[in-house]
Design an enzyme around this catalytic site. Structure first.
Site, PDB file in Angstrom:
ATOM      1  CG  HIS A  65      12.182  18.371  27.420  1.00  0.00           C
ATOM      2  ND1 HIS A  65      10.991  18.235  28.124  1.00  0.00           N
ATOM      3  CD2 HIS A  65      13.113  17.734  28.180  1.00  0.00           C
ATOM      4  CE1 HIS A  65      11.207  17.565  29.236  1.00  0.00           C
ATOM      5  NE2 HIS A  65      12.492  17.235  29.295  1.00  0.00           N
ATOM      6  CD  GLU A  66      16.838  16.616  26.951  1.00  0.00           C
ATOM      7  OE1 GLU A  66      17.731  16.882  27.778  1.00  0.00           O
ATOM      8  OE2 GLU A  66      15.888  15.856  27.204  1.00  0.00           O
ATOM      9  CG  HIS A  69      16.689  19.649  31.201  1.00  0.00           C
ATOM     10  ND1 HIS A  69      15.953  19.701  32.359  1.00  0.00           N
ATOM     11  CD2 HIS A  69      16.127  18.661  30.442  1.00  0.00           C
ATOM     12  CE1 HIS A  69      14.981  18.813  32.308  1.00  0.00           C
ATOM     13  NE2 HIS A  69      15.058  18.170  31.160  1.00  0.00           N
TER      14      HIS A  69
END
Length: 381
Positions: A65-66, A69
């Site tokens: 998920h990170e 980004h």
């Protein structure tokens, strides 16, 4: 985060694990292991191994998920300093803010999209493959976790991804990034208070009128609420400062009676007229030519290299360091950008110059703080 342990590296991004992560890892492993034991009693002690594997895969999902980004941010030329796993999940530390609302939106939405994609893939595996028993349960649980992770992060309040999406939207509408931060921060504070109230409701016998929220009345929701409230409050403070800086330029923060001297003056004149008896003990002076053009700077300590008997005969320009060694900023540069520049380059001061090269004076962090204080006092009267 202080005290974090470096555990790896990918795409040049260092990964860290905060000590608080081990606590939540143990709690999630205990919860997952108990669930597997209840569903599949015949697993025995293997249920706890499967619980640990599920927990590690959960945090792998958080890491991906990170990374979502981070990859989008890097494509925009933004440095990603690190990714840290901690008690509330993960945090990608960016070296700079996205420059446009669209860039902000794409960086923010990338994480939830990765989580939703993982949920879809895992759901597909569960439906189309022949996995069964505990393995099917693991796949299904991870699909659910990733869906929940994506939805939770889309809550429209800072510091969550949904808050940054909301910030980008308000920024696009108003043209002011700080207005987006302020609005998304207030929404984040509202959700923070909601989490706190839900978390303490069982202990204070508070009735929750909305049935769907009753399932969130747990101590963990209370901790998440505190986290949201604290970080949203910090973002709100940042937005307030940015609003005060809006419309101001570097020229507005120039220190009155800045340390400026003509290079043609002697070292003795510098000492007698500018240093001795001066309440402010300047460590350096900006040096100009006779037309006021900035040519460099002189360090007060460098005067010690010349015998005092010779000071009348030695001009300031002799000890002047070249202009290339002086950190300067145009007088018209927005003060908000100046603050960012000071922080990024770890500078204590900047020389402010006009377009024609004439120096206006020195700007320091303290002078910016003083300007903001003076502005606040004027608004209060």
């Amino acid at each position: 985060m202080n005290g974090s342990l470096r555990v790896g590296n990918l795409f040049g991004i260092p990964f860290y694990v905060n000590p608080s992560w081990f606590l939540v890892l143990a709690l999630i492993t205990w919860s997952n292991g108990g669930w597997y034991m209840a569903q599949f009693p015949w697993l025995g002690s293997a249920a706890w191994v499967l619980g640990l594997a599920t927990s590690l895969l959960f945090f792998t999902s958080v890491l991906l998920h990170e990374l979502g980004h981070s990859v989008v941010a890097m494509r925009q030329g933004i440095e990603v300093k690190s990714i840290t796993l901690f008690i509330f999940g993960g945090l990608a530390s960016l070296g700079d803010e996205p420059k446009t609302p669209w860039n902000m939106f794409t960086v923010a939405i990338a994480g939830p999209l990765v989580s939703f994609a993982l949920a879809a893939v895992l759901t597909g595996i569960g439906l189309l493959s022949s996995v069964s028993g505990p393995w099917a349960a693991l796949v299904g649980l991870l699909a659910y976790i990733n869906m929940a992770l994506g939805l939770f992060n889309l809550i429209p309040g800072l510091p969550l991804d949904g808050g940054n999406v909301l910030k980008a939207l308000v920024w696009k509408i108003t043209g002011k990034s700080y207005k987006g931060v302020a609005f998304a921060s207030r929404v984040g504070q509202l959700f923070g208070w909601l989490g706190i109230i839900l978390g303490i409701s069982p202990f204070l016998d508070i009735a929750i009128p909305i049935p769907i929220l009753r399932g969130f009345a747990t101590p963990w929701t209370f901790l998440v609420g505190l986290f949201l409230l604290q970080n949203a409050g910090f973002s709100a403070q940042t937005a307030a400062i940015q609003e005060k800086l809006s419309g101001l330029t570097a020229a507005d923060a120039v220190i009155p009676n800045s340390p400026i001297i003509a290079g043609s003056k002697s070292l003795r004149e510098l000492a007698n007229d500018y240093i001795i008896g001066n309440e402010i003990k300047w460590r350096k002076f900006l040096v100009t030519d006779d037309s006021g053009q900035l040519v460099g700077e002189i360090l007060v300590d460098d005067l010690k290299n010349v015998p005092t008997n010779d000071w009348w005969n030695v001009p300031v320009q002799t000890l002047t360091k070249p202009l290339s060694e002086v950190d300067t900023v145009p007088c018209t540069r927005p003060l908000l950008e100046v603050v960012t520049l000071l922080e990024e380059k770890k500078l204590s001061s900047l020389a402010v110059v006009r377009e024609d090269g004439v120096v206006m004076g020195l700007l320091e962090k303290n002078s910016i703080a003083g300007l903001l204080q003076a502005k606040a006092n004027a608004e209060a009267t």
